[in-house]
Design a protein around this motif. Sequence first.
Motif, PDB file in Angstrom:
ATOM      1  N   LEU A 246       0.804  -1.327   0.108  1.00 41.38           N
ATOM      2  CA  LEU A 246      -0.098   0.006   0.023  1.00 41.38           C
ATOM      3  C   LEU A 246       0.892   1.188  -0.037  1.00 41.38           C
ATOM      4  CD1 LEU A 246      -2.803  -0.940   2.687  1.00 41.38           C
ATOM      5  CD2 LEU A 246      -2.676  -0.906   0.152  1.00 41.38           C
ATOM      6  N   ARG A 247       1.976   1.111   0.705  1.00 33.77           N
ATOM      7  CA  ARG A 247       2.900   2.403   0.693  1.00 33.77           C
ATOM      8  C   ARG A 247       3.376   2.690  -0.714  1.00 33.77           C
ATOM      9  NH1 ARG A 247       3.742   0.542   5.844  1.00 33.77           N
ATOM     10  NH2 ARG A 247       5.604  -0.697   5.155  1.00 33.77           N
ATOM     11  N   GLN A 248       3.847   1.505  -1.441  1.00 31.76           N
ATOM     12  CA  GLN A 248       4.383   1.489  -2.519  1.00 31.76           C
ATOM     13  C   GLN A 248       3.601   2.061  -3.628  1.00 31.76           C
ATOM     14  OE1 GLN A 248       7.531   1.438  -3.665  1.00 31.76           O
ATOM     15  NE2 GLN A 248       8.135   1.080  -1.476  1.00 31.76           N
ATOM     16  N   ALA A 249       2.105   1.940  -3.381  1.00 28.32           N
ATOM     17  CA  ALA A 249       0.937   2.337  -4.481  1.00 28.32           C
ATOM     18  C   ALA A 249       1.047   4.002  -4.493  1.00 28.32           C
ATOM     19  CB  ALA A 249      -0.174   1.944  -3.805  1.00 28.32           C
ATOM     20  N   SER A 250       1.543   4.576  -3.495  1.00 29.13           N
ATOM     21  CA  SER A 250       1.435   6.009  -3.383  1.00 29.13           C
ATOM     22  C   SER A 250       2.784   6.312  -4.623  1.00 29.13           C
ATOM     23  CB  SER A 250       2.145   6.445  -2.109  1.00 29.13           C
ATOM     24  OG  SER A 250       2.328   7.951  -2.200  1.00 29.13           O
ATOM     25  N   PHE A 251       3.738   5.765  -4.423  1.00 30.89           N
ATOM     26  CA  PHE A 251       4.851   5.803  -5.450  1.00 30.89           C
ATOM     27  C   PHE A 251       4.491   5.701  -7.063  1.00 30.89           C
ATOM     28  CE2 PHE A 251       8.830   4.723  -7.750  1.00 30.89           C
ATOM     29  CZ  PHE A 251       9.566   5.905  -7.736  1.00 30.89           C
ATOM     30  N   VAL A 252       3.771   4.558  -7.130  1.00 28.83           N
ATOM     31  CA  VAL A 252       3.454   4.244  -8.281  1.00 28.83           C
ATOM     32  C   VAL A 252       2.340   5.459  -8.934  1.00 28.83           C
ATOM     33  CG1 VAL A 252       1.914   2.487  -9.608  1.00 28.83           C
ATOM     34  CG2 VAL A 252       3.565   1.494  -7.899  1.00 28.83           C
ATOM     35  N   LYS A 253       1.552   5.757  -8.222  1.00 29.58           N
ATOM     36  CA  LYS A 253       0.785   6.987  -8.559  1.00 29.58           C
ATOM     37  C   LYS A 253       1.457   8.117  -9.164  1.00 29.58           C
ATOM     38  CE  LYS A 253      -3.313   5.528  -5.789  1.00 29.58           C
ATOM     39  NZ  LYS A 253      -4.545   5.783  -4.725  1.00 29.58           N
ATOM     40  N   LYS A 254       2.488   8.575  -8.332  1.00 30.88           N
ATOM     41  CA  LYS A 254       3.220   9.657  -9.069  1.00 30.88           C
ATOM     42  C   LYS A 254       4.079   9.240 -10.073  1.00 30.88           C
ATOM     43  CE  LYS A 254       4.183  11.585  -4.177  1.00 30.88           C
ATOM     44  NZ  LYS A 254       3.129  11.174  -3.434  1.00 30.88           N
ATOM     45  N   MET A 255       4.456   8.099 -10.374  1.00 32.76           N
ATOM     46  CA  MET A 255       4.964   7.777 -11.499  1.00 32.76           C
ATOM     47  C   MET A 255       4.073   7.862 -12.676  1.00 32.76           C
ATOM     48  SD  MET A 255       8.333   7.209 -11.452  1.00 32.76           S
ATOM     49  CE  MET A 255       8.526   8.590 -10.232  1.00 32.76           C
ATOM     50  N   VAL A 256       2.894   7.146 -12.284  1.00 36.51           N
ATOM     51  CA  VAL A 256       1.734   7.423 -13.324  1.00 36.51           C
ATOM     52  C   VAL A 256       1.374   9.027 -13.656  1.00 36.51           C
ATOM     53  CG1 VAL A 256      -0.536   6.868 -13.830  1.00 36.51           C
ATOM     54  CG2 VAL A 256       0.995   5.159 -12.857  1.00 36.51           C
ATOM     55  N   ASN A 257       1.409   9.890 -12.745  1.00 34.02           N
ATOM     56  CA  ASN A 257       0.964  11.125 -12.807  1.00 34.02           C
ATOM     57  C   ASN A 257       1.953  11.675 -13.650  1.00 34.02           C
ATOM     58  OD1 ASN A 257      -1.443  10.576 -11.375  1.00 34.02           O
ATOM     59  ND2 ASN A 257      -0.853  11.772  -9.530  1.00 34.02           N
ATOM     60  N   LEU A 258       3.297  11.452 -13.674  1.00 27.34           N
ATOM     61  CA  LEU A 258       4.360  11.991 -14.406  1.00 27.34           C
ATOM     62  C   LEU A 258       4.155  11.401 -15.768  1.00 27.34           C
ATOM     63  CD1 LEU A 258       7.840  11.855 -12.302  1.00 27.34           C
ATOM     64  CD2 LEU A 258       6.425  14.013 -13.103  1.00 27.34           C
ATOM     65  N   GLY A 259       3.494  10.563 -16.094  1.00 25.93           N
ATOM     66  CA  GLY A 259       3.420   9.945 -17.514  1.00 25.93           C
ATOM     67  C   GLY A 259       4.548   9.169 -17.777  1.00 25.93           C
ATOM     68  N   TRP A 260       5.473   8.679 -16.852  1.00 25.77           N
ATOM     69  CA  TRP A 260       6.581   7.927 -17.340  1.00 25.77           C
ATOM     70  C   TRP A 260       6.366   6.516 -17.368  1.00 25.77           C
ATOM     71  CZ3 TRP A 260      11.791   9.533 -14.289  1.00 25.77           C
ATOM     72  CH2 TRP A 260      11.889  10.878 -14.545  1.00 25.77           C
ATOM     73  N   THR A 261       5.071   6.221 -16.801  1.00 28.06           N
ATOM     74  CA  THR A 261       4.701   4.694 -17.043  1.00 28.06           C
ATOM     75  C   THR A 261       3.953   4.659 -18.436  1.00 28.06           C
ATOM     76  OG1 THR A 261       2.509   5.136 -15.881  1.00 28.06           O
ATOM     77  CG2 THR A 261       4.615   4.373 -14.627  1.00 28.06           C
ATOM     78  N   GLU A 262       3.760   5.504 -19.112  1.00 23.99           N
ATOM     79  CA  GLU A 262       3.009   5.204 -20.490  1.00 23.99           C
ATOM     80  C   GLU A 262       3.928   4.640 -21.352  1.00 23.99           C
ATOM     81  OE1 GLU A 262       1.689   9.108 -22.087  1.00 23.99           O
ATOM     82  OE2 GLU A 262       0.613   9.613 -20.233  1.00 23.99           O
ATOM     83  N   PRO A 263       3.239   3.694 -22.162  1.00 18.08           N
ATOM     84  CA  PRO A 263       3.960   2.835 -23.270  1.00 18.08           C
ATOM     85  C   PRO A 263       4.647   3.779 -24.208  1.00 18.08           C
ATOM     86  CG  PRO A 263       1.815   1.878 -22.799  1.00 18.08           C
ATOM     87  CD  PRO A 263       1.971   2.916 -22.154  1.00 18.08           C
ATOM     88  N   GLY A 264       5.890   3.618 -24.639  1.00 16.84           N
ATOM     89  CA  GLY A 264       6.686   4.229 -25.542  1.00 16.84           C
ATOM     90  C   GLY A 264       7.121   5.572 -25.023  1.00 16.84           C
ATOM     91  N   TYR A 265       6.713   5.982 -23.647  1.00 11.56           N
ATOM     92  CA  TYR A 265       7.024   7.445 -23.317  1.00 11.56           C
ATOM     93  C   TYR A 265       8.561   7.803 -23.386  1.00 11.56           C
ATOM     94  CZ  TYR A 265       6.907  11.580 -20.204  1.00 11.56           C
ATOM     95  OH  TYR A 265       6.859  12.894 -19.740  1.00 11.56           O
ATOM     96  N   PHE A 266       9.615   6.858 -23.384  1.00 10.77           N
ATOM     97  CA  PHE A 266      10.901   7.045 -23.413  1.00 10.77           C
ATOM     98  C   PHE A 266      11.526   6.508 -24.759  1.00 10.77           C
ATOM     99  CE2 PHE A 266      10.184   7.600 -18.815  1.00 10.77           C
ATOM    100  CZ  PHE A 266      10.831   8.933 -18.887  1.00 10.77           C
ATOM    101  N   ALA A 267      10.682   6.058 -25.657  1.00  8.80           N
ATOM    102  CA  ALA A 267      11.128   5.278 -26.893  1.00  8.80           C
ATOM    103  C   ALA A 267      11.937   5.927 -27.739  1.00  8.80           C
ATOM    104  CB  ALA A 267       9.602   4.784 -27.653  1.00  8.80           C
ATOM    105  N   ASN A 268      11.709   7.301 -27.759  1.00 11.65           N
ATOM    106  CA  ASN A 268      12.485   8.208 -28.684  1.00 11.65           C
ATOM    107  C   ASN A 268      13.916   8.327 -28.124  1.00 11.65           C
ATOM    108  OD1 ASN A 268      13.763  10.600 -29.485  1.00 11.65           O
ATOM    109  ND2 ASN A 268      11.940  10.626 -31.064  1.00 11.65           N
ATOM    110  N   GLU A 269      14.983   8.409 -28.697  1.00  7.75           N
ATOM    111  CA  GLU A 269      16.160   8.569 -28.384  1.00  7.75           C
ATOM    112  C   GLU A 269      16.466   9.518 -27.622  1.00  7.75           C
ATOM    113  OE1 GLU A 269      20.878   8.217 -29.966  1.00  7.75           O
ATOM    114  OE2 GLU A 269      19.278   7.942 -31.377  1.00  7.75           O
ATOM    115  N   VAL A 270      15.893  10.791 -27.954  1.00  7.04           N
ATOM    116  CA  VAL A 270      16.068  12.170 -27.147  1.00  7.04           C
ATOM    117  C   VAL A 270      15.306  12.106 -25.947  1.00  7.04           C
ATOM    118  CG1 VAL A 270      15.746  14.450 -27.444  1.00  7.04           C
ATOM    119  CG2 VAL A 270      16.173  13.338 -29.472  1.00  7.04           C
ATOM    120  N   ASP A 271      14.112  11.423 -25.966  1.00  6.79           N
ATOM    121  CA  ASP A 271      13.369  11.373 -24.567  1.00  6.79           C
ATOM    122  C   ASP A 271      14.237  10.209 -23.569  1.00  6.79           C
ATOM    123  OD1 ASP A 271      11.332  12.685 -25.969  1.00  6.79           O
ATOM    124  OD2 ASP A 271      10.229  11.161 -26.370  1.00  6.79           O
ATOM    125  N   ALA A 272      15.014   9.603 -24.119  1.00  5.46           N
ATOM    126  CA  ALA A 272      15.719   8.488 -23.145  1.00  5.46           C
ATOM    127  C   ALA A 272      16.613   9.238 -22.264  1.00  5.46           C
ATOM    128  CB  ALA A 272      16.301   7.445 -23.859  1.00  5.46           C
TER     129      ALA A 272
END
Length: 583
Positions: free
Chosen positions: A336-362
């Motif tokens: 349950l405590r880790q769920a808070s961190f997961v939500k923050k990563m989701v809100n940043l958009g970093w968990t979206e598929p392909g978010y870092f696919a571009n070499e520049v984004d990586a």
Amino acid sequence: MTEQRPPHATFPRLSPKPPQYTLPETFNIGQRSTRHLIRSYQLRAHLQLLAAFSHLEQRVGASENLIAGLESDSEKRWVWFVNLAVERFERWCLTIKQSDTVEQHLPPIDVTMVWHAYLLNPRQVYTTRISKLKPLVHFTDYFPNLLANPDLLTTDAPQHERVSTWERRTKSPYDPFASAPDLTHKSIACPYCSRTILSPFFKPDGKGYTQSNFTIDCICAKAITKELLGLHKFVKNIVESKVPDAYLAGTLHTPRSTHNTAHAIMIKKRILSLNVISQENKASDRTHQILTNVRYDTALMRHALNVQLKPIWWNKIMGAYTDDRVFSLDLVGAVLRQASFVKKMVNLGWTEPGYFANEVDAVALQHCVARYHAFLNIMAESPDSFLVPTLDIDLGWHTHQLMASRYQKDCLLLVGRFVDHDDKVEEGHLATSFDLTCRAWNDHYHVPYMHCGCPLPGDTIGQKLRRLISSQTTSNMPLLAPKSYACAATHPSDHNAVFVLNNTSASLRHRENRIRKAEKRKLREERNEKAAEKDEKDDHDLAFLYPVPLFQYYPSGCVAATGSVVNGGSGCATVSVVVVFGE
């Protein structure tokens, strides 16, 4: 005539070609140089896991009819579901074998989520103290390979052999949603009479095993609670004489050793010398004799331990005995405590598929790698400090901990001590320590600790970083205060913040004081913004400038960095103070 916009309020044009980035081959941590402890592909894999956990929670939240009685309360339904996942994790741990091929015996996603939370408590993970969990060490050692192929953990279509093996061994459906109707009761042993009784996981009166007010009456007419089950487990551990199970939880780990048997034996001897432990009575066995001496009361046991042990030690020990499960930590609370961190990563958009696919984004992930190593460097040079990571650094820290064996060896070699990831930190202490961490970082590297982790509207994060490198601005430009949303990726990682249970009122007072101060700062910033808007004739706010350390690559030369963050390599990587633009 409209006044021309000042240079710092104008976005630099993107260069025709994206700049080239690299990281140095080695980093300096303390007195040693090391190759990369984490890599970008591992961060990417970890984010894929977090995305799967987030999707699982969303699915539970949308499944109103998953359990009768919790149709309208998604939060309590999630807590109930996590409890079932911990039950399934325990069944998996007790049925896997040392000889198993890991990839053919991986668990479902709900159990993987619990395994993930377990790994993020490194003091409890990589130990052979509990002989029943020895095969789990074999699986944990393989986890770095899974970070190279995370689809094995997140797949919706596992191989038939994997599913059938799970169902045959655990006597439970592989699909966690299909298993929910079967997991209605848990077997528990009565600490008084040793009978096995079945406790419902959920009860409408709130007294089910998965609920905070759990209690059940045994046939012997005695009430059983989680606290009593934890005390029973602790006493059984006291009377156990066979190594390694004889060692008490939390006693093998010391700052400079992960298997300090001499320390564990010394603690055990002190406890065995207590009158409440050594005194005999008419009870049938040693376990019940001790329970009788302390009147089946955890508070009396804590009071007795206080005679022989410092509070820091008996708190650490007793904190590992909170229920009757085989593990030495509260796994439901950890998830349950880790769920808070997961939500923050989701809100940043970093968990979206392909978010870092571009070499520049990586490049943002490379930046995360560099900052995590710099964070460990400060840890190594500040052994007495409690340092608080930002979200991006915490992502790197969590990823390192998923490689448990490497993490322990790296800590001892580079930092000079075992670095536990404290999963429960009092909220006020966290806030104060974060301020101190900001100062230490600024003093050491001469750049602020926090910076903007969000791309501009319409941009990707890589385009934003590309603007930074394309910019010719320098750190001597006027710095304006960043807006609240500007520091998202480098906000303090507060998912571990908790109240001290025995001092809740003081924690509340400290929180209220911080809120009042924050409100005053907010009003002051709003007044400043209104003044800036009055002077600004354009139709948008004045851009803020905020310096960040960012690695840049040059074709030849040497590797250097402010504060000796890095050293080594064939190219030249330097930490430059660049300016993040936001609006």
